[in-house]
Design an enzyme around this catalytic site. Structure first.
Site, PDB file in Angstrom:
ATOM      1  N   GLU A 192     -11.558  -5.422  36.870  1.00 19.67           N
ATOM      2  CA  GLU A 192     -10.155  -4.572  36.676  1.00 19.67           C
ATOM      3  C   GLU A 192      -9.735  -4.926  38.215  1.00 19.67           C
ATOM      4  O   GLU A 192     -10.185  -4.525  39.304  1.00 19.67           O
ATOM      5  CB  GLU A 192     -10.400  -3.193  36.696  1.00 19.67           C
TER       6      GLU A 192
ATOM      7  N   CYS B 137       0.996   5.607  22.442  1.00 14.74           N
ATOM      8  CA  CYS B 137       1.640   6.855  22.424  1.00 14.74           C
ATOM      9  C   CYS B 137       2.969   6.925  21.766  1.00 14.74           C
ATOM     10  O   CYS B 137       4.143   7.054  22.151  1.00 14.74           O
ATOM     11  CB  CYS B 137       1.742   7.645  23.548  1.00 14.74           C
TER      12      CYS B 137
ATOM     13  N   ASP C 128      -5.831   0.118  23.595  1.00 12.16           N
ATOM     14  CA  ASP C 128      -4.597  -0.481  23.025  1.00 12.16           C
ATOM     15  C   ASP C 128      -4.498  -2.039  22.691  1.00 12.16           C
ATOM     16  O   ASP C 128      -3.815  -2.441  22.008  1.00 12.16           O
ATOM     17  CB  ASP C 128      -3.632  -0.071  24.006  1.00 12.16           C
TER      18      ASP C 128
ATOM     19  N   LYS D 182      -2.154   4.144  19.161  1.00 10.23           N
ATOM     20  CA  LYS D 182      -2.704   3.844  20.341  1.00 10.23           C
ATOM     21  C   LYS D 182      -2.682   4.915  21.210  1.00 10.23           C
ATOM     22  O   LYS D 182      -1.741   5.189  21.767  1.00 10.23           O
ATOM     23  CB  LYS D 182      -2.175   2.441  20.639  1.00 10.23           C
ATOM     24  N   THR D 183      -3.673   5.738  21.380  1.00  8.36           N
ATOM     25  CA  THR D 183      -3.597   6.811  22.099  1.00  8.36           C
ATOM     26  C   THR D 183      -5.112   7.127  22.954  1.00  8.36           C
ATOM     27  O   THR D 183      -6.026   6.611  22.504  1.00  8.36           O
ATOM     28  CB  THR D 183      -3.414   8.052  21.190  1.00  8.36           C
TER      29      THR D 183
ATOM     30  N   ALA E 173      -6.583   9.598  22.747  1.00  8.34           N
ATOM     31  CA  ALA E 173      -7.490  10.280  21.872  1.00  8.34           C
ATOM     32  C   ALA E 173      -8.361   9.410  20.939  1.00  8.34           C
ATOM     33  O   ALA E 173      -9.575   9.713  20.773  1.00  8.34           O
ATOM     34  CB  ALA E 173      -6.651  11.333  21.158  1.00  8.34           C
TER      35      ALA E 173
ATOM     36  N   CYS F 176      -1.686  12.867  18.369  1.00  7.83           N
ATOM     37  CA  CYS F 176      -0.551  12.607  19.135  1.00  7.83           C
ATOM     38  C   CYS F 176       0.016  14.070  19.331  1.00  7.83           C
ATOM     39  O   CYS F 176       0.427  14.874  18.543  1.00  7.83           O
ATOM     40  CB  CYS F 176       0.635  11.807  18.124  1.00  7.83           C
TER      41      CYS F 176
END
Length: 391
Positions: A37, A163, A300, A308-309, A311, A343
């Site tokens: 990263e 989202c 994602d 794509k969340t 959660a 969502c």
């Protein structure tokens, strides 16, 4: 250049997906886990809607990456650039090569601002903002606060995006603010969405239709904003399906959402599905790559057809960890992801509807005592305080 170092498990991406998988692997007893990263900042992006709606402070959504990196993980502060799954290596932008036994790919999604004509220029100028950028979310709140009359346009793009509720949530927060200020009747609100209805689950769409009607929002379904003219403050709307609109709208404020796709270096890689969106091609239940069994993908950048969340990642990460363990032990993969996503749709400054569902759009509520298709105040507290705390 030879391989710099080899790790048993190499995770590309230190966002929500990467750090969750790394932490779970380390807890399970894996000792050689590396996270690649390049950024030294980590963002809780789910709060950016509340920042744009004047309900949260942008600074609270940013942390040093070092503070979320699990203890025991090796942090490779470099940007991945080339995958070579046949030789089990990842080459970084500085030319260094890193080997692995198992690769986990979760670098997130790319915002394609340039896929909407005029948008990259417009978003830097007056009257246009976006909660999809950390530096712009506070500008959204400035625009909402500064608007007392005129036309406010809220857009949602075609294609998968992170989202998918965010483009409509900010419209409701803005309308709620204007109502409290006594100016709602003077603001002409337009919400442009590419879907035939505001939500894919009829019971939830029915209740959101009531919210939209209550605020007096003009909904333009099956439509997309194709270009933004910052100089004349106009947007061009085009129909994407039957029932859509072809028209031009004036705006005094525009909340912009860019089209989104897999990062370009993923699209051009052997791990990509090879289509226009270019996501990492995984089995939608096991999250194992369809051609390279020692590669897993989630979050994602994965090709799974769910929303794509964050959660979704919460349910995907345990599946990936269980399946990596089984794969390394030569066992059948036990973990199965059912497409769960949630969502949280904020409908005002104190109410929220929590839409939870799986691949088949079955409603799968975590709190069955509350009707999951209706807005509730309790859900709003969950969004503002509970979810960030759990995160």
């Amino acid at each position: 250049m030879g391989t710099n170092a080899k790790h048993q498990i190499l995770i590309v991406g230190g966002g929500t997906a990467g750090i969750t998988v790394a932490a779970r692997l380390l807890r399970k007893g894996f000792t050689d886990v590396a996270v690649m990263e390049p950024s030294d900042k980590h963002y809780y992006q789910a709060m950016w809607t509340l920042v744009g709606g004047g309900q949260a402070d942008a600074a609270s959504t940013e942390r040093p990456e070092a503070s979320v990196m699990p203890k025991g993980a090796t942090w490779i502060r470099k940007a991945a650039e080339v995958f070579d799954p046949d030789n089990n290596t990842v080459t970084c932008s500085d030319g260094s090569v890193h080997g692995y036994d198992v690769l986990v790919v979760c670098p997130g999604i790319q915002l394609d601002w340039d896929k909407t004509e005029g948008l990259p220029q417009a978003v830097e100028g007056p009257g246009v903002s976006s909660n999809f950028r950390f530096d712009l979310a506070p500008k959204t709140w400035d625009l909402i606060r500064g608007t007392r009359s005129g036309s406010a346009v809220f857009m949602m793009p075609m294609f998968p995006m992170k989202c998918a509720g965010a483009p409509q949530k900010i419209a409701y927060l803005a309308a709620d603010h204007w109502r409290k200020q006594g100016v709602l009747g003077k603001v002409d609100i337009h919400l442009v969405v590419p879907t035939p209805r505001i939500f894919g689950i009829p019971a939830i769409a029915d209740n959101l239709d009531k919210v939209i009607a209550d605020y007096g929002i003009h909904l333009h379904p099956s439509s997309e904003i194709t270009s933004v003219d910052a100089e004349s403050r106009k947007v061009t709307v085009g129909a994407v399906a039957e029932g859509g609109s072809d028209l031009t709208l004036d705006y005094d404020m525009l909340h912009a959402v860019p089209r989104q796709s897999a990062p370009d270096w993923i699209k051009s890689s052997p791990l990509s599905a090879g289509d226009a969106l270019g996501y990492v091609e995984v089995d939608k239940h096991t999250l194992q790559h369809v051609r390279h069994p020692n590669v897993f993908g989630l979050g994602d950048a994965g090709s799974t057809p769910n929303s794509k969340t964050g959660a979704a990642i919460r349910k995907q990460a345990p599946v990936v960890v269980a399946n990596i363990g089984a794969f390394l032990g030569g066992q059948p993969l036990p973990g199965r992801y059912d497409g769960y996503a949630s969502c949280p749709i904020v409908t005002s400054g104190h109410d929220m509807l929590l839409a939870e569902f799986d691949y088949d759009f079955n409603v799968t509520p975590s709190f069955p005592v509350l009707d999951p298709t209706k807005p509730h105040r309790a859900y709003w507290y969950l969004k503002k305080y509970g979810l960030p705390f759990m995160y």
